[in-house]
Scaffold this motif. Structure first.
Motif, PDB file in Angstrom:
ATOM      1  N   THR A 284      -3.478   3.723   2.470  1.00  0.00           N
ATOM      2  CA  THR A 284      -2.264   3.054   1.852  1.00  0.00           C
ATOM      3  C   THR A 284      -2.072   1.911   2.298  1.00  0.00           C
ATOM      4  O   THR A 284      -0.886   1.200   1.460  1.00  0.00           O
ATOM      5  N   GLY A 285      -2.209   1.960   3.316  1.00  0.00           N
ATOM      6  CA  GLY A 285      -1.368   0.047   3.915  1.00  0.00           C
ATOM      7  C   GLY A 285      -1.735   0.408   5.355  1.00  0.00           C
ATOM      8  O   GLY A 285      -2.576   1.331   6.189  1.00  0.00           O
ATOM      9  N   GLY A 286      -0.788  -0.521   6.148  1.00  0.00           N
ATOM     10  CA  GLY A 286      -1.921  -1.046   7.563  1.00  0.00           C
ATOM     11  C   GLY A 286      -0.260  -0.186   8.787  1.00  0.00           C
ATOM     12  O   GLY A 286      -0.986  -0.635   9.479  1.00  0.00           O
TER      13      GLY A 286
ATOM     14  N   ILE B 266      -9.181   0.693  11.395  1.00  0.00           N
ATOM     15  CA  ILE B 266      -9.026   2.439  12.529  1.00  0.00           C
ATOM     16  C   ILE B 266     -10.489   2.826  12.316  1.00  0.00           C
ATOM     17  O   ILE B 266     -10.170   4.338  12.952  1.00  0.00           O
TER      18      ILE B 266
ATOM     19  N   MET C 101      -3.582  -5.328  10.891  1.00  0.00           N
ATOM     20  CA  MET C 101      -4.576  -3.984  10.278  1.00  0.00           C
ATOM     21  C   MET C 101      -5.056  -4.469   9.584  1.00  0.00           C
ATOM     22  O   MET C 101      -4.674  -4.595   7.400  1.00  0.00           O
TER      23      MET C 101
ATOM     24  N   TYR D 171     -12.249   4.381   6.177  1.00  0.00           N
ATOM     25  CA  TYR D 171     -12.146   5.090   5.504  1.00  0.00           C
ATOM     26  C   TYR D 171     -10.737   4.316   4.963  1.00  0.00           C
ATOM     27  O   TYR D 171      -9.978   3.976   5.534  1.00  0.00           O
TER      28      TYR D 171
ATOM     29  N   PRO E 258      -8.588  -3.215   6.711  1.00  0.00           N
ATOM     30  CA  PRO E 258      -9.892  -2.689   6.785  1.00  0.00           C
ATOM     31  C   PRO E 258     -11.259  -3.342   7.273  1.00  0.00           C
ATOM     32  O   PRO E 258     -12.000  -2.559   6.595  1.00  0.00           O
TER      33      PRO E 258
ATOM     34  N   ILE F 285      -8.421  -5.570  12.967  1.00  0.00           N
ATOM     35  CA  ILE F 285      -8.080  -4.768  13.249  1.00  0.00           C
ATOM     36  C   ILE F 285      -8.201  -3.510  12.498  1.00  0.00           C
ATOM     37  O   ILE F 285      -7.239  -3.431  12.126  1.00  0.00           O
TER      38      ILE F 285
HETATM   39  O1  LIG Z   1      -4.379  -2.080   5.420  1.00  0.00           O
HETATM   40  C1  LIG Z   1      -5.368  -0.872   5.080  1.00  0.00           C
HETATM   41  N1  LIG Z   1      -5.197  -0.226   4.060  1.00  0.00           N
HETATM   42  C2  LIG Z   1      -4.878  -0.482   2.691  1.00  0.00           C
HETATM   43  C3  LIG Z   1      -5.833  -0.845   1.939  1.00  0.00           C
HETATM   44  C4  LIG Z   1      -6.918  -0.541   1.462  1.00  0.00           C
HETATM   45  C5  LIG Z   1      -8.380  -0.949   1.003  1.00  0.00           C
HETATM   46  C6  LIG Z   1      -8.446  -2.503   0.279  1.00  0.00           C
HETATM   47  C7  LIG Z   1      -9.076  -2.669  -0.033  1.00  0.00           C
HETATM   48  N2  LIG Z   1      -8.890  -3.358  -1.664  1.00  0.00           N
HETATM   49  C8  LIG Z   1     -10.467  -3.153  -2.004  1.00  0.00           C
HETATM   50  C9  LIG Z   1     -10.308  -5.150  -2.402  1.00  0.00           C
HETATM   51  N3  LIG Z   1     -10.617  -5.634  -1.708  1.00  0.00           N
HETATM   52  C10 LIG Z   1     -10.540  -6.757  -1.843  1.00  0.00           C
HETATM   53  C11 LIG Z   1     -10.259  -6.696  -3.688  1.00  0.00           C
HETATM   54  N4  LIG Z   1      -9.950  -5.172  -3.372  1.00  0.00           N
HETATM   55  C12 LIG Z   1      -7.078  -3.499   0.907  1.00  0.00           C
HETATM   56  C13 LIG Z   1      -5.637  -2.598   1.494  1.00  0.00           C
HETATM   57  C14 LIG Z   1      -6.181  -0.826   6.671  1.00  0.00           C
HETATM   58  C15 LIG Z   1      -5.046  -1.371   7.760  1.00  0.00           C
HETATM   59  S1  LIG Z   1      -6.037  -1.267   9.191  1.00  0.00           S
HETATM   60  C16 LIG Z   1      -7.130   0.016   8.270  1.00  0.00           C
HETATM   61  N5  LIG Z   1      -7.628   0.344   8.917  1.00  0.00           N
HETATM   62  C17 LIG Z   1      -8.778   1.899   8.783  1.00  0.00           C
HETATM   63  N6  LIG Z   1      -8.635   1.814   6.924  1.00  0.00           N
HETATM   64  C18 LIG Z   1      -7.695   1.592   5.714  1.00  0.00           C
HETATM   65  O2  LIG Z   1      -7.392   1.320   5.395  1.00  0.00           O
HETATM   66  C19 LIG Z   1      -6.889  -0.074   6.768  1.00  0.00           C
END
Ligand SMILES: O=C(NCc1ccc(CNCc2ncc[nH]2)cc1)c1csc2nc[nH]c(=O)c12
Length: 231
Positions: free
Chosen positions: A139-141, A133, A87, A136, A89, A131
Motif C-alpha cells: 500500500t505504500g513505501g 523490495i 521506494m 508484489y 514498485p 528500489i
Molecule cells: O510504494 C509502493 N507500493 C505502493 C504502490 C503500489 C502500486 C502502485 C502502482 N499503481 C498502479 C499504477 N501505475 C501507474 C498508474 N497506476 C503504486 C504504488 C512500493 C514501494 S517499494 C515497493 N516494493 C514492492 N512493492 C510495492 O508495492 C512497493
C-alpha cells in the motif's frame, strides 16, 4: 549512518525502528533514523499532499511541492547532497549485494510514496535511484523503507553482536543456510545429527557447507546457478 525518511506516516517508523537490532544500533549511535512528515511541508490550507492524476485513472498522486520543499529543507545546509532513494514498485529489486553497497553510505534519504504513486517530476528532480523490495503490491513505501533500513543496518560495524554471524548467513555467501539445531539433542526421539555433537570442527564445517549447497540446489536453483558461476 543516517537514514532520513520522507513519509506521510512518521509514527510507523518511530514505533518499529526503536525495537530490536535497529533500536539498539540507534542507542549506541551507529544508526540514526529520522522520519520526516511530508505533510508538515504542504502549503495547502488543508495540508493536502495528493491530487487527482492528469489523464484520468483511479487513485491519487502525491504532489511535488511538499516533497521537494521537505527535501530542500533537509539538504539546505549540507555541502554534499545525500543519495535519494525512492521506494518504488518500479525500482530495482533489493538484494544483499545492494544492501552491502548502501551500507557504505554515510547518509541516505528514503522517499516513501503512497496512494498510486508520486508526480514524475519529483523523481526527475531529486531521486537518484528507485528500489523495490519485490514483485508484489503493497500500500505504500513505508514497509519497504523499513526493510531496507533493517538489512542495511545489520551490515554496519558493531551492529551485530559478532561480525561473522552475518558473513556466514545465507544470502551473504550466496547460499541458503544449513539446518540449525539447539538443545535438547533428542526431542521426542528426533535427534540432532551426530556430526554436530562430535566436536570435530573441520568435519562440522564440511557438513555445514554440504548442507548449504544441497539445500540451495533444491530450494533455490537460481541462487545455486549464480553461486557456481562465481566460483
Ligand atoms: O510504494 C509502493 N507500493 C505502493 C504502490 C503500489 C502500486 C502502485 C502502482 N499503481 C498502479 C499504477 N501505475 C501507474 C498508474 N497506476 C503504486 C504504488 C512500493 C514501494 S517499494 C515497493 N516494493 C514492492 N512493492 C510495492 O508495492 C512497493
Amino acid at each position: 549512518m543516517k537514514f532520513e525518511v520522507l513519509t506521510l506516516f512518521p509514527d510507523i517508523f518511530n514505533a518499529v525502528m526503536r525495537e530490536s537490532i535497529v533500536g539498539r544500533a540507534q542507542e549506541n549511535g551507529i544508526v540514526e533514523v529520522n522520519a520526516v512528515n511530508i505533510r508538515d511541508y504542504s502549503k495547502d490550507k488543508h495540508r493536502k499532499v495528493d491530487d487527482y492524476p492528469f489523464g484520468g485513472g483511479t487513485g491519487m498522486v502525491m504532489t511535488c511541492q511538499p516533497v521537494i520543499d521537505a527535501y530542500e529543507d533537509l539538504t539546505k545546509d549540507l555541502e554534499t547532497k545525500p543519495r535519494v532513494i525512492y521506494m518504488s514498485p518500479q525500482g530495482r529489486v533489493l538484494t544483499q549485494d545492494m544492501a552491502k553497497e548502501l551500507s557504505e553510505e554515510k547518509h541516505l534519504i528514503l522517499l516513501c510514496g503512497h496512494y498510486e504513486g508520486i508526480d514524475e517530476r519529483i523523481i526527475e528532480e531529486i531521486v537518484d535511484e528507485e528500489i523495490s523490495i519485490g514483485d508484489y503490491v503493497l500500500t505504500g513505501g513505508e514497509l519497504p523503507a523499513m526493510v531496507l533500513i533493517d538489512c542495511v543496518s545489520r551490515l554496519l560495524q558493531g551492529v551485530l553482536a559478532s561480525e561473522d554471524s552475518y558473513s556466514e548467513e545465507s544470502h551473504f555467501n550466496g547460499l541458503l543456510e544449513y539446518p540449525q539445531y539447539t538443545r535438547p539433542a533428542d526431542y521426542k526421539g528426533n535427534k540432532v545429527p551426530e556430526i554436530l555433537l562430535s566436536g570435530h570442527h573441520a568435519n562440522i564445517e564440511k557438513w555445514k557447507m554440504e548442507q548449504s549447497l544441497e539445500r540451495t540446489k533444491l530450494k533455490r536453483p537460481d541462487m545455486y546457478e549464480a553461486y557456481q558461476k562465481k566460483l
